[in-house]
Design a protein around this motif. Structure first.
Motif, mmCIF file in Angstrom:
data_model
loop_
_atom_site.group_PDB
_atom_site.id
_atom_site.type_symbol
_atom_site.label_atom_id
_atom_site.label_comp_id
_atom_site.label_asym_id
_atom_site.label_seq_id
_atom_site.Cartn_x
_atom_site.Cartn_y
_atom_site.Cartn_z
ATOM 1 N N PRO A 96 0.808 -1.421 -0.438
ATOM 2 C CA PRO A 96 0.183 -0.110 -0.013
ATOM 3 C C PRO A 96 1.218 1.059 0.047
ATOM 4 C CG PRO A 96 0.076 -0.815 1.967
ATOM 5 C CD PRO A 96 1.125 -1.712 1.385
ATOM 6 N N HIS A 97 2.154 1.228 -0.138
ATOM 7 C CA HIS A 97 2.726 2.193 0.261
ATOM 8 C C HIS A 97 4.036 2.639 -0.640
ATOM 9 C CE1 HIS A 97 1.350 2.565 4.916
ATOM 10 N NE2 HIS A 97 0.751 2.800 4.247
ATOM 11 N N ARG A 143 1.784 7.468 0.176
ATOM 12 C CA ARG A 143 0.802 7.229 1.521
ATOM 13 C C ARG A 143 0.841 9.178 2.324
ATOM 14 N NH1 ARG A 143 4.735 4.777 6.230
ATOM 15 N NH2 ARG A 143 3.349 4.490 6.984
ATOM 16 N N ASP A 188 -3.052 7.888 3.330
ATOM 17 C CA ASP A 188 -2.142 6.381 3.677
ATOM 18 C C ASP A 188 -3.160 5.613 3.573
ATOM 19 O OD1 ASP A 188 -1.601 5.051 5.144
ATOM 20 O OD2 ASP A 188 -0.085 5.531 6.468
ATOM 21 N N ASN A 205 -3.156 2.576 4.864
ATOM 22 C CA ASN A 205 -2.841 2.218 6.316
ATOM 23 C C ASN A 205 -3.438 2.451 7.690
ATOM 24 O OD1 ASN A 205 -2.946 -0.724 7.598
ATOM 25 N ND2 ASN A 205 -0.693 -0.026 7.582
ATOM 26 N N HIS A 218 -8.882 -0.042 -1.315
ATOM 27 C CA HIS A 218 -9.638 -0.958 -0.213
ATOM 28 C C HIS A 218 -10.325 -1.522 -0.956
ATOM 29 C CE1 HIS A 218 -8.072 -0.404 3.412
ATOM 30 N NE2 HIS A 218 -7.329 1.094 3.139
ATOM 31 N N ASN A 274 0.788 -8.123 3.918
ATOM 32 C CA ASN A 274 0.595 -7.082 3.792
ATOM 33 C C ASN A 274 2.055 -6.302 3.805
ATOM 34 O OD1 ASN A 274 -0.046 -4.336 6.334
ATOM 35 N ND2 ASN A 274 -0.821 -4.387 3.939
ATOM 36 N N HIS A 293 5.342 -4.081 3.406
ATOM 37 C CA HIS A 293 5.740 -2.874 3.764
ATOM 38 C C HIS A 293 7.548 -3.265 3.578
ATOM 39 C CE1 HIS A 293 2.330 -0.853 5.061
ATOM 40 N NE2 HIS A 293 1.789 -2.563 5.478
ATOM 41 N N GLU A 302 -4.016 -0.759 10.341
ATOM 42 C CA GLU A 302 -5.669 -0.462 9.562
ATOM 43 C C GLU A 302 -5.933 -2.104 8.877
ATOM 44 O OE1 GLU A 302 -8.220 0.385 10.538
ATOM 45 O OE2 GLU A 302 -9.426 -0.115 8.680
ATOM 46 N N ILE A 303 -4.867 -2.309 7.990
ATOM 47 C CA ILE A 303 -5.321 -3.317 7.221
ATOM 48 C C ILE A 303 -5.407 -4.497 7.090
ATOM 49 C CG2 ILE A 303 -4.172 -4.422 4.516
ATOM 50 C CD1 ILE A 303 -3.508 -1.664 3.352
ATOM 51 N N GLN A 319 1.621 -8.317 8.388
ATOM 52 C CA GLN A 319 2.154 -7.305 7.819
ATOM 53 C C GLN A 319 3.296 -7.565 8.460
ATOM 54 O OE1 GLN A 319 1.615 -3.227 9.014
ATOM 55 N NE2 GLN A 319 3.107 -3.272 10.559
#
Ligand SMILES: [Zn+2]
Length: 286
Positions: free
Chosen positions: A24-25, A72, A76, A78, A142, A163, A165, A224-225, A240
């Motif tokens: 996501p980032h 992000r 963001d 997440n 999402h 997830n 990162h 959050e994810i 994550q």
């Protein structure tokens, strides 16, 4: 790139497994209306630069890979939608807000500060423009993630989700672990609530066997994810993975370093080990 493209989806090559990776980032497309105050190279230090590329071999193992295209620091993915600092807005937010510790640290849904602490904006944002960021970027990302996870779960009765990162090598001044050097990897399952303990162990042990140091839920538990999609009681497992940026890039220039190819190869081995585990679990059930 059109402003309508919030994510890229990389389909599995060959036989699909109930295994989804999302990044996501790592988005590098800066929308024209992102009028951040610090120079772009400072703002970019918020990115998990290269993370989607580092996992690019995952589809060859049967995994689906979804990556965000937007940064992000702009919005963001997440964070939860109510994690907003009202002092950043010039007018009232129409819905109830529940600012988390992340917003307190300046890194909520909207980032108040860039890495290093400089204010992200020289002005307040309007509620309408924040709503546009949510509708154009956050929600499509999402929606894609949810649809993919639902489709795999419907087909296989179970789904595993990683997830993906990366993290600075040392905690920033506003981090929970300011100034403390980090392990090579930090796995986050929100204190064993977003996936089976077996899955967290499998990933941790696979990385440790390759010689990496691994921490679990310290200092990153997942946000959050994994909170939104991880429901192990329903056979939906979300974990994550934070990887240390010093393993693959210069954190100032964002250029890949000499170790990048070795890390990329090791992440390929990690995904292969997870794919093997997923196949074994499916076999047990059939
Ligand atoms: Zn991240």
């Amino acid at each position: 790139m059109s402003d309508a493209v919030a994510f890229l989806r990389h389909a599995p090559a060959g036989e699909a497994l109930p295994l989804l990776l999302d990044s996501p980032h790592s988005g590098e497309h800066y929308p024209d209306d992102f009028d951040h105050a610090p120079p772009r190279e400072v703002v970019r230090q918020a990115e998990d630069t290269h993370v989607a590329r580092l996992y690019r071999s995952a589809p060859a193992q049967g995994a689906t890979l979804i990556e965000a295209t937007f940064p992000r620091a702009y919005i963001d993915a997440n964070r939860s939608l109510d994690d907003i600092d009202p002092s950043m807005l010039s007018d009232a937010w129409p819905l109830p807000l529940a600012a988390s510790r992340k917003t307190g640290q300046g890194i909520g849904l909207l980032w108040r500060i860039a890495r290093g602490g400089a204010p992200m904006y020289a002005r307040q944002l309007t509620a309408a423009e924040v709503q546009r960021r949510i509708d154009a970027w956050y929600r499509p990302y999402h929606a894609a993630l949810a649809a993919e996870l639902d489709a795999l779960h419907r087909r296989f009765g179970v789904v595993w989700h990683i997830n993906c990162h990366s993290m600075p090598a040392v905690g920033d001044a506003n981090a929970d672990d300011a100034g403390r050097p980090r392990k090579d990897f930090v796995l986050g399952d929100r204190d064993a609530t977003t996936c089976s303990a077996e899955f967290t162990s499998l990933v941790g042990e696979t990385l440790a066997a390759m010689g990496y140091s691994v921490a679990i839920n310290d200092p990153y538990k997942g946000v959050e994810i994994v909170r939104r999609y991880g429901r192990p009681g329903e056979r939906r497992h979300s974990l994550q993975i934070e990887l240390n940026r010093r393993l693959y890039m210069d954190e100032t220039t964002l250029e890949p370093n000499a170790n990048y190819p070795a890390l990329e190869a090791d992440l390929g081995k990690l995904v292969a080990a997870v794919a093997l585990y997923v196949r074994a679990q499916l076999q047990k059930r059939s």
